[in-house]
Structure formats: C-alpha cells, structure tokens
Write an enzyme that holds these catalytic residues in place. Structure first.
Site, PDB file in Angstrom:
ATOM      1  N   ARG A  18      -1.954  -9.917  -4.297  1.00 22.34           N
ATOM      2  CA  ARG A  18      -1.714  -9.012  -5.429  1.00 22.34           C
ATOM      3  C   ARG A  18      -1.443  -7.573  -4.962  1.00 22.34           C
ATOM      4  O   ARG A  18      -1.868  -6.604  -5.596  1.00 22.34           O
ATOM      5  CB  ARG A  18      -2.893  -9.048  -6.404  1.00 22.34           C
ATOM      6  CG  ARG A  18      -3.048 -10.359  -7.150  1.00 22.34           C
ATOM      7  CD  ARG A  18      -4.216 -10.309  -8.098  1.00 22.34           C
ATOM      8  NE  ARG A  18      -5.477 -10.186  -7.380  1.00 22.34           N
ATOM      9  CZ  ARG A  18      -6.614  -9.790  -7.916  1.00 22.34           C
ATOM     10  NH1 ARG A  18      -6.662  -9.463  -9.194  1.00 22.34           N
ATOM     11  NH2 ARG A  18      -7.714  -9.714  -7.194  1.00 22.34           N
ATOM     12  N   LYS A 114       5.305 -12.787 -26.115  1.00 20.26           N
ATOM     13  CA  LYS A 114       5.404 -13.856 -25.123  1.00 20.26           C
ATOM     14  C   LYS A 114       6.872 -14.199 -24.798  1.00 20.26           C
ATOM     15  O   LYS A 114       7.735 -14.192 -25.659  1.00 20.26           O
ATOM     16  CB  LYS A 114       4.684 -15.101 -25.629  1.00 20.26           C
ATOM     17  CG  LYS A 114       3.194 -14.885 -25.901  1.00 20.26           C
ATOM     18  CD  LYS A 114       2.416 -14.593 -24.643  1.00 20.26           C
ATOM     19  CE  LYS A 114       0.964 -14.293 -24.947  1.00 20.26           C
ATOM     20  NZ  LYS A 114       0.219 -15.463 -25.393  1.00 20.26           N
ATOM     21  N   SER A 439     -14.392  -8.879 -25.740  1.00 17.76           N
ATOM     22  CA  SER A 439     -14.726  -8.288 -24.449  1.00 17.76           C
ATOM     23  C   SER A 439     -14.838  -6.773 -24.552  1.00 17.76           C
ATOM     24  O   SER A 439     -14.159  -6.127 -25.350  1.00 17.76           O
ATOM     25  CB  SER A 439     -13.660  -8.656 -23.406  1.00 17.76           C
ATOM     26  OG  SER A 439     -12.396  -8.137 -23.776  1.00 17.76           O
ATOM     27  N   TRP A 567      -3.157 -21.983 -20.817  1.00 25.43           N
ATOM     28  CA  TRP A 567      -3.376 -20.989 -19.765  1.00 25.43           C
ATOM     29  C   TRP A 567      -3.948 -21.598 -18.493  1.00 25.43           C
ATOM     30  O   TRP A 567      -4.477 -20.897 -17.641  1.00 25.43           O
ATOM     31  CB  TRP A 567      -4.285 -19.868 -20.286  1.00 25.43           C
ATOM     32  CG  TRP A 567      -3.568 -18.939 -21.218  1.00 25.43           C
ATOM     33  CD1 TRP A 567      -2.267 -19.013 -21.619  1.00 25.43           C
ATOM     34  CD2 TRP A 567      -4.125 -17.790 -21.867  1.00 25.43           C
ATOM     35  NE1 TRP A 567      -1.968 -17.995 -22.491  1.00 25.43           N
ATOM     36  CE2 TRP A 567      -3.087 -17.227 -22.667  1.00 25.43           C
ATOM     37  CE3 TRP A 567      -5.378 -17.182 -21.871  1.00 25.43           C
ATOM     38  CZ2 TRP A 567      -3.277 -16.085 -23.436  1.00 25.43           C
ATOM     39  CZ3 TRP A 567      -5.574 -16.049 -22.650  1.00 25.43           C
ATOM     40  CH2 TRP A 567      -4.539 -15.506 -23.412  1.00 25.43           C
ATOM     41  N   ASP A 605     -11.354 -18.442 -29.790  1.00 28.06           N
ATOM     42  CA  ASP A 605     -10.092 -17.721 -29.580  1.00 28.06           C
ATOM     43  C   ASP A 605      -8.945 -18.673 -29.283  1.00 28.06           C
ATOM     44  O   ASP A 605      -9.071 -19.559 -28.427  1.00 28.06           O
ATOM     45  CB  ASP A 605     -10.228 -16.740 -28.408  1.00 28.06           C
ATOM     46  CG  ASP A 605     -10.967 -15.476 -28.798  1.00 28.06           C
ATOM     47  OD1 ASP A 605     -11.085 -15.227 -30.000  1.00 28.06           O
ATOM     48  OD2 ASP A 605     -11.414 -14.755 -27.900  1.00 28.06           O
ATOM     49  N   GLU A 611       2.312 -19.799 -28.033  1.00 24.02           N
ATOM     50  CA  GLU A 611       3.191 -19.726 -26.870  1.00 24.02           C
ATOM     51  C   GLU A 611       3.589 -21.100 -26.342  1.00 24.02           C
ATOM     52  O   GLU A 611       4.577 -21.235 -25.622  1.00 24.02           O
ATOM     53  CB  GLU A 611       2.542 -18.913 -25.755  1.00 24.02           C
ATOM     54  CG  GLU A 611       1.454 -19.628 -24.984  1.00 24.02           C
ATOM     55  CD  GLU A 611       0.875 -18.738 -23.915  1.00 24.02           C
ATOM     56  OE1 GLU A 611       0.594 -19.237 -22.830  1.00 24.02           O
ATOM     57  OE2 GLU A 611       0.700 -17.543 -24.168  1.00 24.02           O
ATOM     58  N   GLU A 671      -3.211  -9.674 -33.191  1.00 25.56           N
ATOM     59  CA  GLU A 671      -2.679  -8.449 -32.598  1.00 25.56           C
ATOM     60  C   GLU A 671      -1.492  -7.977 -33.426  1.00 25.56           C
ATOM     61  O   GLU A 671      -0.503  -8.687 -33.575  1.00 25.56           O
ATOM     62  CB  GLU A 671      -2.255  -8.699 -31.153  1.00 25.56           C
ATOM     63  CG  GLU A 671      -3.438  -8.842 -30.210  1.00 25.56           C
ATOM     64  CD  GLU A 671      -2.992  -9.066 -28.786  1.00 25.56           C
ATOM     65  OE1 GLU A 671      -3.437  -8.313 -27.908  1.00 25.56           O
ATOM     66  OE2 GLU A 671      -2.210  -9.990 -28.552  1.00 25.56           O
ATOM     67  N   HIS A 700      -3.744  -2.122 -25.210  1.00 23.60           N
ATOM     68  CA  HIS A 700      -3.027  -2.207 -23.944  1.00 23.60           C
ATOM     69  C   HIS A 700      -2.497  -0.855 -23.492  1.00 23.60           C
ATOM     70  O   HIS A 700      -1.869  -0.744 -22.443  1.00 23.60           O
ATOM     71  CB  HIS A 700      -1.880  -3.214 -24.052  1.00 23.60           C
ATOM     72  CG  HIS A 700      -2.348  -4.600 -24.351  1.00 23.60           C
ATOM     73  ND1 HIS A 700      -2.566  -5.039 -25.643  1.00 23.60           N
ATOM     74  CD2 HIS A 700      -2.680  -5.637 -23.545  1.00 23.60           C
ATOM     75  CE1 HIS A 700      -2.986  -6.297 -25.605  1.00 23.60           C
ATOM     76  NE2 HIS A 700      -3.063  -6.679 -24.355  1.00 23.60           N
ATOM     77  N   CYS A 732      -6.983  -6.515 -29.636  1.00 23.54           N
ATOM     78  CA  CYS A 732      -7.316  -7.480 -28.591  1.00 23.54           C
ATOM     79  C   CYS A 732      -8.630  -7.045 -27.947  1.00 23.54           C
ATOM     80  O   CYS A 732      -9.231  -6.047 -28.335  1.00 23.54           O
ATOM     81  CB  CYS A 732      -6.184  -7.557 -27.564  1.00 23.54           C
ATOM     82  SG  CYS A 732      -6.236  -9.064 -26.544  1.00 23.54           S
TER      83      CYS A 732
END
Length: 769
Positions: A18, A114, A439, A567, A605, A611, A671, A700, A732
């Site tokens: 990364r 997406k 979160s 995912w 969730d 997607e 969202e 974001h 989100c």
C-alpha cells in the site's frame, strides 16, 4: 514465430504494501510535498510497468494508474470542473483535483458512487454548464515517460465518451447525446497526440455496452466512433467491454474500431454463443478476457485453454489477444507475500501478478502447443481439486440447515405497523432522533493497540481494558453531545467485513490482500473458501458492556449477509446465493445472542446490497429477491420489541425502492449528503412508511458542516417524509474521521436536529390553537 499476444487491461494502483495509499495520506497530512508525491507516484507507475513486462505481457497499459480515481482523471483532463471549485488562480492544479474528490473548507466534494457492480467507488462527474476542453493530456505524459525512460511502448487506456457521460450527473436526459458529441473533438485531440507520439493501440473502455443499452445509444456509439476513427490513421482503437456479456453484439462488433474486448468469464457463455452465431469481422482484433479479474482463485487452465482453442477456430491467429476479464484493480497485488495461509488454500489462489502469469501461460500454449504448458495445467488442477474435496467445503450440517430453510418463507412475526407501536412504547425516542451509523474514529492509538495485540505484545486482558476504556469515553462523549441513540464505536473492529469473517467458520484472511475501495481507502476482503457457520458470539461482549454504561438505547452492529458476500472473495464452486444464506443463518444466531443480553436495537448493515446488482435489467429481479430473502433470513427470528436497522452506501436507490421496502427493516439510513439533495427526490414518487435517515452530512470529507447546512438538509427531507419517521444521522460511519472533526460535526448535527424539532413543535402548537 509468435502469433497470439497477451494484454493487461489495468494493474492495481496501491502497491504490494500500500505504498500508494501511504504516499497520498502523507501528502494530505502535509508531511510530503507535492513534488515528493509526484516523484513517488512516478516510481510506482514505473514499477508496475516493469513488473508486467517481466511477466511477459505484450500490451501493457498506461492511464490505469491514478492519484485518486480514473473517472475523476478523465473528467479533470477534459476540464469538467464544477464552478464551486474554480478560482482566479486557476483550476487545473492538484489542489483542485483533490478538492473535487475530498471536498474543501469552501466546497462540498463531488458525489461518489459504485463503479458498476463492484466495490470500487468513482467520483461522479458534474457536467452542468458543459464546456469540455483538453485541460492537460495526462495520458500523453504517461505514454511518453514510459516510452522515453523505460523504452516500453505502452497501450494508453481511457474511459470512453459514452460511459463518461452515462456516469455523470447535471444534465437532462434528452441532452445526453449532445454532451457526448461535444466531447468528440477533445477525445480526437487526445488520440491524435498519442498517435503522433507513436502509440500503436489505445484501449477505450466502454463498459456501458455491457448494460441494457437502447437503440439510440447504439446509434450514438456508431456516430461517435466513426467520427473519431476517421481522424486517425496510424493508431488503432480497442473498444473494451467487461463485467457481463454485450446485448447488442452484432452492432458492437461492426463499430468502426480496430478491436473489440469481450469478457469471457462473467458473460455466462453469452458472448461466445453470439460469436459462434454471428461470427467476428476478419479485419478486427478480438481481445478475449479469459482470466477472472474480479476474484482470487486460480483458473482451471485446462478449461480456459480448451475455451481459447474454440475461439481460435473462429478468428485468425493475428486476430486474437489474451487478457484478464477486466482491470486487475479489483484484486490484490501478489500471493507471494502471503506466508500465513494454509497451504491447501494458498495453492488455489491467484492475485494480480499470478493472473498475468496465467495469461502468459495460455498465450504460450496457443503459440507453442498445449504440451508446452501441460505440467502447469496438471499442477494447477491438483491444487484446485484438493480444496474442492476438503472437509471445509463439504460440511453436511451447514448444507442441511440451508436446505431446511429453503422450504420456509422468512419474515418478522408482526407487520411493521404493529412493530412500530411496540417500539414507540419500548424506546420512547424523541421526534427526529439523532444517532450515528456505527463506527467512531479509529485513531492511530487504536490501530497501534490492535497491532500490539495481534502481534502478541499485549495480552487479551490488556487489550480488552484498552477497548473498554475507549468505549466508555465515547459513550460519555455521545451523551454529552446529545445523541438519542448511541453506538459502542467498533474500536475492536478492523474492517466491517473482515471482523466478522475472522469469527465465522469458512473464512480465511490474507496479510497483504488489499484492494482499493475509494481514494486512499483500501480494504482487505476475506476469502470465503469453505461452508460458513457461526461458532460463538462475535459482538456481544463489547456491545453489552457499552449498553451497561448508559440508559439510552445503544445499537448492536452487524454487517449483513449480502454485504459480507459482495465484499469478500467468494468461492466459485457454489452460487453466491448459497453463500448469502449460509452467512444469514450465522448472523441469525448472533442476533439471538445479542437479544439474550438485552440488546434490542440491532443494525444489520447492507451498504453493498445494490452494488451486486447485475448490469442486465432482466437479471436484476432474481438478484434483488435473493438479497431480500437473505436479509429476512437474518432477522426473521428477532423479537417483536427488537428494532432492526440497516444502512446502505452511495448508489442509485431510485430504482430499488421496492426492494428497500421489502427488506422490512424498521429503520434504514442511506448515504445522501453527496447527492446534494438528489436522493430525496426518490421519495417524492415512492411512498415509504418506515423509519429512515438520509445522511445530513458527508463523512468522507474533512470539512465540518455548519448547523445551517445540516438543518437545510433536514428541511429538504421533511418536504417528502413525515417527521415521525425521520432520523438524523451522518451519511456513513465515522471511522476515517479524526476526533475533532467528529465531535464538532456531531454537535452541529444534534443542534440542527434540536432546532428542527423545536420548529416542528412550535408549528404543531400553533396549528392546534
């Protein structure tokens, strides 16, 4: 002499460790200068090109690399910069580019959604006040640097004009063709520059042709590419499709381009059937996507080679290019760095580098005969068969439970209208209850603590005390802010899918199997390699502890079955529907475990529900029905007093409102902030009677939205929604935001909710008089 050639459609940007992500974030934090960032990114581009060259790829792409997103790159190159980002100092600089992606103190970021049916997010172009131009031919820069410094003549890759406009917003539907036509001379300029620089092939990605396109769009494709190619003489255009079969095969193969790329992995055999029926033009090149660019399993090379032999019977040897089914953006970089996977599993996996090797192996087999690759074919088959026969893929108890439920129709015992009354009495929430998605900030300290625990530097008790301390601090903080429904913060969780996969049977995890989700945000999808089953409570300990600290309701947080499936890298020997149902049954048991500890507000969730939607309209109903089934299977045994929430991420929800309703969730949060109010319009035409929160600010972006801005968002939503059903929340989770941004934004959000609540009460009181 070699006849058949190999190609790559795109390579992962992020690097084996990364490096790309780390450089970007260092630049955003101010510890890396712009020149240092650009130097680092150039080194990474060169590394990717050299690696593909070493793998034996003949046609190596440039333009697949990006500082954030390739759709944003294309829009930026053609000067499609919204007015709010323009200034007197110019608009073609890096600051403007990143402001469009991430927002700034002055301007809200462009919408993000997406990329077709993947977990990659792109920045949505905005083309109101449409005046395209070639601001800077970045593609030419990439081609020339590779040619002059690496001595590699690459294949430039660009998003095509129809797909670019199709993915954009800000224009009327009847202006679509006009917008596309206005782009033609600018695409021609870019291509002409590349032609003069010596490019031999240009890959033009038009994945829109794999959707259900109209007659008018087909005619527009013909017009666009006739005009573009009429101005070129020494460079060839390859029109590339992927993700599914093309519906309008006959028209597509006769477009005035030099080559067509088809996906022969995810087409369910349709592309080949059409090829056999209608043939393929002798003067064109067929770029055959033979290796799965979206999953991590080794290919059955014998099957793939036999398939290629059938294709080779339909086209001449100089007409065929072998390549992955799509860009390898969607896969991790290499399996070589994975030293902790079970040998049985590792032997069956192939990441981007290994997939390129599979491409070159198949190319070699065509050029030199199958005997030249037989040892590799046999070895790969043995590794795949060992996993197929393993106990992990053949659990009778899991298969029996799924079979038993297949004869039943899942669903809540009470209808929503009656559950609503139960919940009103049970929770006693105020009008416009304020909450978050789940979160809370994952600080550097939290990440370091998790790393110490995983490495064994911290014991379980030390780590538990650390997590509980953070939970306690944030429960207190949420109460001080004034939120009505709290969350425990998910400090113990690394990723919303990985966390659950680590606790469920049938999953495995890589160390470096990262893929890009959006911007610098990378995720490490689990590998579903066996039958999935519930082993023990996964979330109960932390959530029950948090609930013990407050009298306010606190949400239990689960990731839904469809999202875990979408995912993850899912086994390809059974259907995704089977995997969905196995996961749903495991989560069903987790809901029961939470209820046993008096947690009665549970969020399941499903940010990735849409997607996975097939690109073809005729296939979508089956997928959506299965998604609804899996969600209901998860929640079917929940008690009447348990309020089920769900959350969905950036996507076009207008066309699945019926599905959202069928989920029968008591509260859904969506969202909506980046759509700049556009999503609210969906509820003007579709009645929705359940609880709903349309995100009132964009998490974001690092900006802290003022109270007035969020109050305006609430007001807009209440034009079409009843105040008694509306929840106030961010769009989100807040995992990626810092503490200051989070606290200040939530304070403003709760104040906006309070002001609106008081306004409604005053209005109702006045009406009562």
């Amino acid at each position: 002499m070699k006849q058949w050639r190999s190609s790559s459609l795109g390579y992962p940007r992020i690097g084996e460790r990364r490096e790309w992500k780390k450089a970007l974030e260092a630049f955003w934090e101010g510890s890396l200068s712009e020149n240092e960032l650009l130097t680092e990114m150039k080194e990474q581009r060169f590394s990717h090109i050299n690696k593909q060259k070493e793998k034996g790829i003949d046609l190596i792409p440039v333009g697949d690399f990006s500082l954030y997103d390739h759709v944003l790159d294309t829009a930026f190159m053609f000067g499609l910069i919204p007015d709010r980002f323009k200034s007197e100092t110019g608009t073609d600089d890096l600051a403007t580019y990143f402001a469009m992606a991430r927002g700034s103190k002055e301007a809200v970021a462009c919408e993000m959604t997406k990329w077709f049916n993947t977990n990659y997010h792109y920045i949505v172009p905005e083309i109101d006040h449409f005046a395209p131009r070639v601001a800077h031919n970045q593609l030419l820069d990439y081609f020339l640097e590779a040619k002059n410094e690496l001595h590699v003549k690459t294949k430039p890759v660009i998003l095509g004009p129809l797909t670019l406009v199709k993915l954009a917003k800000g224009y009327q539907e009847n202006d679509f063709a006009s917008c596309v036509r206005q782009l033609i001379p600018h695409y021609m300029q870019v291509f002409k520059d590349l032609e003069e620089a010596g490019a031999e092939w240009i890959q033009v990605d038009e994945p829109v042709v794999s959707t259900s396109i109209s007659d008018e769009e087909v005619e527009l494709l013909k017009e666009v590419y006739h005009e573009i190619t009429s101005g070129l003489s020494n460079v060839k255009l390859l029109l590339q499709s992927y993700f599914e079969a093309v519906d309008r095969y006959e028209e597509i193969i006769n477009l005035p381009v030099d080559g067509i790329g088809f996906d022969f992995v995810h087409d369910e055999g349709a592309n080949f059937a059409q090829l056999k029926k209608f043939g393929f033009p002798k003067e064109k090149v067929l770029a055959a996507g033979m290796i799965d660019g979206r999953n991590v399993w080794k290919a059955d090379l014998n099957d793939r080679f036999e398939y290629l032999e059938k294709l080779a019977e339909c086209v001449d040897s100089d007409q065929l290019i072998i390549q992955p089914s799509c860009s390898l953006l969607h896969t991790p970089v290499t399996i070589e760095t994975e030293d902790s996977l079970p040998p049985l599993l590792k032997g069956a996996l192939a990441f981007a580098d290994e997939k390129l090797e599979e491409v070159t192996i198949l190319t070699k087999g065509l050029n030199e005969g199958k005997a030249s690759i037989e040892p590799v074919i046999d070895d790969q088959w043995r590794q795949l068969d060992a996993l197929k026969q393993s106990e992990e893929r053949n659990r009778g108890d899991v298969k029996q439970e799924v079979s038993d439920w297949n004869t039943r129709t899942p669903g809540r015992k009470l209808p929503y209208s009656r559950r609503k009354k139960v919940h009103e009495e049970f929770f006693r929430l105020p009008l416009l209850p304020a909450t978050t998605i789940g979160s809370l900030p994952q600080t550097k300290e939290i990440r370091q603590a998790r790393s110490k625990w995983r490495k064994g530097d911290w014991g379980n008790e030390e780590y538990k005390e650390f997590i509980e301390r953070n939970i306690s601090e944030w429960v207190s903080c949420q109460e001080t802010i004034g939120l009505d429904v709290l969350v425990h913060g998910e400090f113990e969780r690394n990723d919303m899918v990985e966390f659950f996969g680590e606790k469920l049977g049938g999953f495995a995890f890589t160390r470096f199997g990262w893929v890009q989700s959006y911007g610098s945000r990378c995720v490490k999808p689990p590998v579903v390699y066996g039958d999935v089953y519930w082993k023990e409570p996964m979330t109960v300990e932390e959530i029950a502890f948090a609930q013990s600290l407050t009298d306010k309701p606190l949400k239990g947080m689960l990731t839904g079955p469809v999202t875990i499936t979408n995912w993850s890298f899912v086994r390809n020997d059974v259907s995704k529907f089977d995997v969905n149902r196995q996961i749903a049954l495991a989560l069903q048991k987790e809901i029961h475990a939470l209820e046993e500890r008096d947690i009665h507000m549970i969020q399941v969730d499903e940010p990735a529900l849409r997607e996975g939607l097939p690109l073809k309209v005729e296939k979508q109903a089956k997928y959506l029905a299965e998604a609804v089934y899996a969600f209901k299977l998860t929640t079917t045994l929940a008690k009447d007093e348990t309020q089920i929430h769900t959350h969905m991420c950036y996507s076009n929800f207008n066309d699945i409102m019926d599905t959202i309703d069928q989920l029968d969730a008591d509260v859904i949060s969506i969202e909506a902030a980046r759509s700049h109010g556009g999503l609210v319009a969906a509820f003007e035409n579709d009645h929705y009677d359940k609880g709903i929160g349309l995100g009132v600010y964009d998490i974001h972006s690092p900006r802290i939205p003022p109270v007035e801005e969020m109050e305006k968002s609430i007001t807009r939503a209440l034009q079409v929604l009843d105040p008694e059903q509306f929840w106030v929340n961010p769009d989100c989770g807040l995992k990626t935001r810092n503490i200051k941004e989070t606290v200040e934004s939530l304070k403003n959000m709760t104040e906006a909710a309070r002001l609106k609540r008081e306004e409604i009460k005053l209005t109702n009181s006045t009406k009562a008089r």
